[in-house]
Design a protein around this motif. Structure first.
Motif, PDB file in Angstrom:
ATOM      1  N   ASP A   1      81.193  87.743 -19.889  1.00 42.58           N
ATOM      2  CA  ASP A   1      80.428  86.606 -21.182  1.00 42.58           C
ATOM      3  C   ASP A   1      81.425  85.567 -20.761  1.00 42.58           C
ATOM      4  O   ASP A   1      82.269  85.424 -21.466  1.00 42.58           O
ATOM      5  CB  ASP A   1      80.565  87.550 -22.241  1.00 42.58           C
TER       6      ASP A   1
ATOM      7  N   GLU B   1      71.401  85.231 -22.044  1.00 42.81           N
ATOM      8  CA  GLU B   1      72.547  85.737 -22.945  1.00 42.81           C
ATOM      9  C   GLU B   1      71.657  86.420 -24.151  1.00 42.81           C
ATOM     10  O   GLU B   1      72.105  87.692 -24.590  1.00 42.81           O
ATOM     11  CB  GLU B   1      73.049  84.562 -23.686  1.00 42.81           C
TER      12      GLU B   1
ATOM     13  N   ASP C   1      71.958  84.632 -31.813  1.00 42.55           N
ATOM     14  CA  ASP C   1      73.234  84.691 -31.280  1.00 42.55           C
ATOM     15  C   ASP C   1      74.055  83.336 -31.622  1.00 42.55           C
ATOM     16  O   ASP C   1      73.446  82.150 -30.995  1.00 42.55           O
ATOM     17  CB  ASP C   1      73.295  84.959 -29.668  1.00 42.55           C
TER      18      ASP C   1
HETATM   19 MG    MG Z   1      78.499  83.873 -26.918  1.00 45.01          MG
END
Ligand code: MG
Ligand code: ADP
Length: 336
Positions: A11, A132, A154
């Motif tokens: 990530d 993502e 997010d």
């Molecule tokens: Mg992030």
């Protein structure tokens, strides 16, 4: 199939880089910061050690955050950072790992390619790209393969990404460059205007985390902070309250609410129905600011949940999707 190489998920966040190793889970979580000696171009420190240098470096050392607004802004440094972390987690030097890496939902092909190339030159064998919001949903434990709408918001350091997912794909999404960093900047601006005082980014972030709120806290909190008086130029101490933070964050918070509204307006009615049953799921460090769930609930009427381990969701989902890797977008497709 018998394999020698490791399977790794990265990530690559604006604020935090997390590395997931198949069979082990998230093994590394560090700030996405690199300290570089500008005289020699050498990397001095990576991660939290480099973070501690921000704003405190002598002339020949710079502490860089190579990702900005969710995408690579300094390619060479990003590559060095990935290389450093891959070396740290890869035990076997002879077999290159397969790496799944995530990109923001609205990343352009050029931006996606940059992430992919950086991972390859940093030592990845095969690379795979995942969006993502999909990773965040998988990491939060949602079964995204069903024909059922889920809304994920997010919020990281650089971007807030709002997405509706159904049948494993993003149906509608929106990304705005208003997230944790913008909240920090809002604190700096507010303190400068209201208290005639200059504070550093670290102090601003601490204020945001300790006192910050986008919805009134049940009781008013306060904190003493240090900075430089803009009038006298001398050190100064003031007490700041959570109510002041609410005021400072009003604009940023409204922009995030707007982004959610925009996506809801574009979402097909059946999926809106699903979301009104299932609610909105918040992930990412930026979603931990006090009251974001309450604010979104007030402004949309929907149920809002903060994912368990909100900061780890994307990394976990990126790693978990390694199992489906062979059916996914593969990095080297850019090489034609
Ligand atoms: Mg992030
Ligand atoms: P990215 O995916 O961009 O790397 P993260 O998901 O790691 O970002 O989130 C980083 C942001 O979350 C930073 O701006 C940080 O200040 C913020 N953050 C982390 N914890 C909290 C908290 N408890 N309250 C408010 N903000 C937080």
């Amino acid at each position: 199939m018998f394999k020698f190489g490791q399977d790794i998920g990265i990530d690559l966040g604006t604020a935090t880089i997390l590395v997931y190793v198949k069979g082990k889970g998230v093994v590394l979580k560090e700030p996405s910061v690199v300290a570089i000696d500008t005289d020699t171009g050498k990397v001095l420190k990576v991660g939290s050690e480099a973070q501690n240098m921000i704003g405190r470096t002598p002339g020949n050392i710079v502490a860089i955050r190579p990702l900005k607004d969710g995408v690579i802004s300094d390619y060479d440094t990003t590559e060095k950072m990935i290389r450093y972390f891959l070396r740290k987690v890869c035990k076997n030097r002879f077999f290159k790992p397969r790496v799944m890496i995530c990109v923001p939902s609205q990343a352009t092909e050029v931006e996606e390619k940059a992430v992919n190339d950086a991972a390859i030159s940093a030592g990845a064998g095969k690379t795979f790209i995942i969006e993502e919001p999909i990773a965040a949903a998988i990491g939060a434990g949602i079964d995204i393969s069903k024909p059922y709408g889920n809304m994920i918001v997010d919020i990281g350091g650089g971007t807030a990404d709002v997405a509706v997912i159904s049948l494993g794909e993003i149906v509608v999404s929106n990304s705005i460059k208003v997230a944790g960093d913008k909240f920090d900047e809002a604190v700096v601006r507010y303190i400068r205007k209201k208290h005639n005082m200059m504070i550093g980014d670290r102090t601003a972030e601490e204020l945001k985390i300790q006192l910050g709120c986008v919805y009134p806290r049940p009781e008013v909190l306060s904190m003493e902070i240090k900075g430089r008086c803009l009038v006298s130029g001398l050190p100064k101490v003031v007490t700041v309250t959570s109510e002041e933070m609410l005021e400072a964050f009003e604009e940023c918070a409204a922009q995030i609410v707007d982004a959610v509204h925009t996506v809801l307006e574009k979402t097909p009615p059946e999926l809106v129905g699903d979301i009104s049953t299932g609610g909105i799921l918040l992930t990412g460090g930026g979603s931990l600011i006090y009251g974001l769930d309450k604010l979104l609930h007030r402004e949309t009427g929907l149920d809002v949940y903060i994912a368990e381990d909100a900061v780890y969701c994307v990394a976990k989902g990126t790693g978990m999707s390694l199992d489906y890797m062979d059916n996914m977008k593969q990095g080297p497709r850019y090489r034609n």
